[in-house]
Design a protein around this motif. Structure first.
Motif, PDB file in Angstrom:
ATOM      1  N   HIS A   1       3.610  -0.056  -2.457  1.00  0.00           N
ATOM      2  CA  HIS A   1       3.961  -1.038  -1.436  1.00  0.00           C
ATOM      3  C   HIS A   1       5.313  -1.655  -1.755  1.00  0.00           C
ATOM      4  O   HIS A   1       5.800  -1.574  -2.875  1.00  0.00           O
ATOM      5  N   ASP A   2       5.916  -2.255  -0.737  1.00  0.00           N
ATOM      6  CA  ASP A   2       7.189  -2.943  -0.926  1.00  0.00           C
ATOM      7  C   ASP A   2       6.984  -4.453  -0.796  1.00  0.00           C
ATOM      8  O   ASP A   2       5.850  -4.932  -0.650  1.00  0.00           O
ATOM      9  N   GLU A   3       8.080  -5.206  -0.820  1.00  0.00           N
ATOM     10  CA  GLU A   3       7.999  -6.669  -0.780  1.00  0.00           C
ATOM     11  C   GLU A   3       7.445  -7.198   0.541  1.00  0.00           C
ATOM     12  O   GLU A   3       6.988  -8.335   0.613  1.00  0.00           O
ATOM     13  N   ASN A   4       7.460  -6.385   1.584  1.00  0.00           N
ATOM     14  CA  ASN A   4       6.910  -6.781   2.887  1.00  0.00           C
ATOM     15  C   ASN A   4       5.444  -6.368   3.049  1.00  0.00           C
ATOM     16  O   ASN A   4       4.887  -6.521   4.133  1.00  0.00           O
ATOM     17  N   LEU A   5       4.862  -5.799   1.988  1.00  0.00           N
ATOM     18  CA  LEU A   5       3.484  -5.298   1.970  1.00  0.00           C
ATOM     19  C   LEU A   5       3.312  -4.049   2.820  1.00  0.00           C
ATOM     20  O   LEU A   5       2.183  -3.659   3.147  1.00  0.00           O
ATOM     21  N   THR A   6       4.416  -3.403   3.179  1.00  0.00           N
ATOM     22  CA  THR A   6       4.345  -2.093   3.822  1.00  0.00           C
ATOM     23  C   THR A   6       3.859  -1.109   2.766  1.00  0.00           C
ATOM     24  O   THR A   6       4.320  -1.135   1.621  1.00  0.00           O
ATOM     25  N   LEU A   7       2.927  -0.253   3.151  1.00  0.00           N
ATOM     26  CA  LEU A   7       2.341   0.720   2.227  1.00  0.00           C
ATOM     27  C   LEU A   7       2.920   2.104   2.467  1.00  0.00           C
ATOM     28  O   LEU A   7       3.266   2.462   3.606  1.00  0.00           O
ATOM     29  N   PHE A   8       2.981   2.892   1.398  1.00  0.00           N
ATOM     30  CA  PHE A   8       3.493   4.256   1.452  1.00  0.00           C
ATOM     31  C   PHE A   8       2.532   5.157   0.694  1.00  0.00           C
ATOM     32  O   PHE A   8       2.102   4.823  -0.406  1.00  0.00           O
ATOM     33  N   THR A   9       2.188   6.293   1.297  1.00  0.00           N
ATOM     34  CA  THR A   9       1.313   7.251   0.632  1.00  0.00           C
ATOM     35  C   THR A   9       1.786   8.674   0.955  1.00  0.00           C
ATOM     36  O   THR A   9       2.095   8.989   2.108  1.00  0.00           O
ATOM     37  N   PRO A  10       1.874   9.522  -0.065  1.00  0.00           N
ATOM     38  CA  PRO A  10       2.345  10.892   0.147  1.00  0.00           C
ATOM     39  C   PRO A  10       1.222  11.787   0.656  1.00  0.00           C
ATOM     40  O   PRO A  10       0.047  11.568   0.352  1.00  0.00           O
ATOM     41  N   THR A  11       1.614  12.802   1.409  1.00  0.00           N
ATOM     42  CA  THR A  11       0.635  13.781   1.862  1.00  0.00           C
ATOM     43  C   THR A  11       1.360  15.037   2.323  1.00  0.00           C
ATOM     44  O   THR A  11       2.586  15.112   2.311  1.00  0.00           O
ATOM     45  N   ASP A  12       0.588  15.996   2.764  1.00  0.00           N
ATOM     46  CA  ASP A  12       1.105  17.254   3.294  1.00  0.00           C
ATOM     47  C   ASP A  12       1.065  17.188   4.819  1.00  0.00           C
ATOM     48  O   ASP A  12       0.109  16.677   5.404  1.00  0.00           O
ATOM     49  N   ARG A  13       2.086  17.719   5.435  1.00  0.00           N
ATOM     50  CA  ARG A  13       2.162  17.732   6.904  1.00  0.00           C
ATOM     51  C   ARG A  13       0.974  18.465   7.516  1.00  0.00           C
ATOM     52  O   ARG A  13       0.515  18.123   8.602  1.00  0.00           O
ATOM     53  N   GLU A  14       0.455  19.472   6.817  1.00  0.00           N
ATOM     54  CA  GLU A  14      -0.635  20.300   7.346  1.00  0.00           C
ATOM     55  C   GLU A  14      -2.000  19.750   6.928  1.00  0.00           C
ATOM     56  O   GLU A  14      -2.820  20.450   6.333  1.00  0.00           O
ATOM     57  N   THR A  15      -2.259  18.489   7.235  1.00  0.00           N
ATOM     58  CA  THR A  15      -3.551  17.870   6.925  1.00  0.00           C
ATOM     59  C   THR A  15      -4.119  17.245   8.189  1.00  0.00           C
ATOM     60  O   THR A  15      -3.382  16.954   9.142  1.00  0.00           O
ATOM     61  N   TYR A  16      -5.421  17.013   8.160  1.00  0.00           N
ATOM     62  CA  TYR A  16      -6.054  16.347   9.291  1.00  0.00           C
ATOM     63  C   TYR A  16      -5.473  14.957   9.512  1.00  0.00           C
ATOM     64  O   TYR A  16      -5.291  14.527  10.634  1.00  0.00           O
ATOM     65  N   LYS A  17      -5.189  14.246   8.412  1.00  0.00           N
ATOM     66  CA  LYS A  17      -4.715  12.864   8.568  1.00  0.00           C
ATOM     67  C   LYS A  17      -3.396  12.810   9.326  1.00  0.00           C
ATOM     68  O   LYS A  17      -3.205  11.934  10.157  1.00  0.00           O
ATOM     69  N   ALA A  18      -2.503  13.756   9.073  1.00  0.00           N
ATOM     70  CA  ALA A  18      -1.221  13.776   9.790  1.00  0.00           C
ATOM     71  C   ALA A  18      -1.453  14.045  11.278  1.00  0.00           C
ATOM     72  O   ALA A  18      -0.871  13.381  12.141  1.00  0.00           O
ATOM     73  N   GLU A  19      -2.314  14.982  11.568  1.00  0.00           N
ATOM     74  CA  GLU A  19      -2.652  15.295  12.963  1.00  0.00           C
ATOM     75  C   GLU A  19      -3.303  14.089  13.646  1.00  0.00           C
ATOM     76  O   GLU A  19      -2.975  13.734  14.781  1.00  0.00           O
ATOM     77  N   GLU A  20      -4.220  13.434  12.936  1.00  0.00           N
ATOM     78  CA  GLU A  20      -4.924  12.287  13.508  1.00  0.00           C
ATOM     79  C   GLU A  20      -3.977  11.114  13.745  1.00  0.00           C
ATOM     80  O   GLU A  20      -4.072  10.432  14.769  1.00  0.00           O
ATOM     81  N   ILE A  21      -3.048  10.888  12.836  1.00  0.00           N
ATOM     82  CA  ILE A  21      -2.077   9.797  13.004  1.00  0.00           C
ATOM     83  C   ILE A  21      -1.117  10.101  14.143  1.00  0.00           C
ATOM     84  O   ILE A  21      -0.707   9.195  14.870  1.00  0.00           O
TER      85      ILE A  21
END
Length: 141
Positions: free
Chosen positions: A39-59
């Motif tokens: 996370h950064d100072e604004n509480l924005t979160l970052f998480t790595p993943t692969d483009r070819e995943t269900y989560k990317a498609e769902e987002i």
């Protein structure tokens, strides 16, 4: 606790707990998985993943997500966060370099892997839960 104190406490919990669950929605049904978060100072979160995943498609179809961070299984007093927000898929090299660590080689080819993306999550509400009689407390972003 005022909003600024709450924000600092939330940041501390995020720093100490970088593994949590990420829930997305597909066909009006939740889909949850464990992820690592920064996370950064604004509480924005970052998480790595692969483009070819269900989560990317769902987002791509529905950017609303829910995250749980914290809770060590100690019971009452073991605070955790419930985070509701919107996710954005990022593939610019600056953010990929910032999030990358060598443990990710098990899942991704490297920082320059074209399938390596970062989910950037902008919290809308963060609720501090289970910590004391004063919780839940909510931070509106």
């Amino acid at each position: 606790m005022n909003q600024e104190e709450l924000k600092q406490h939330i940041s501390s919990i995020m720093k100490d707990n970088n593994v949590g669950t990420l829930a997305t929605v597909k066909n009006n049904k939740p889909h949850t998985r464990y992820m690592t978060f920064q996370h950064d100072e604004n509480l924005t979160l970052f998480t790595p993943t692969d483009r070819e995943t269900y989560k990317a498609e769902e987002i791509d179809e529905n950017p609303f997500v829910h995250i749980l961070l914290g809770y060590e299984g100690e019971g009452y007093g073991d605070g955790f966060l419930e985070i509701q927000g919107q996710a954005n898929i990022r593939d610019d090299q600056d953010i990929k370099d910032r999030v990358w660590n060598d443990h990710m080689k098990h899942w991704l080819g490297g920082k320059e892997d074209p399938d390596y993306i970062v989910l950037e999550i902008f919290p809308e509400t963060i609720r501090l839960m289970n910590e004391s009689d004063e919780t839940p407390q909510q931070l509106d972003m």
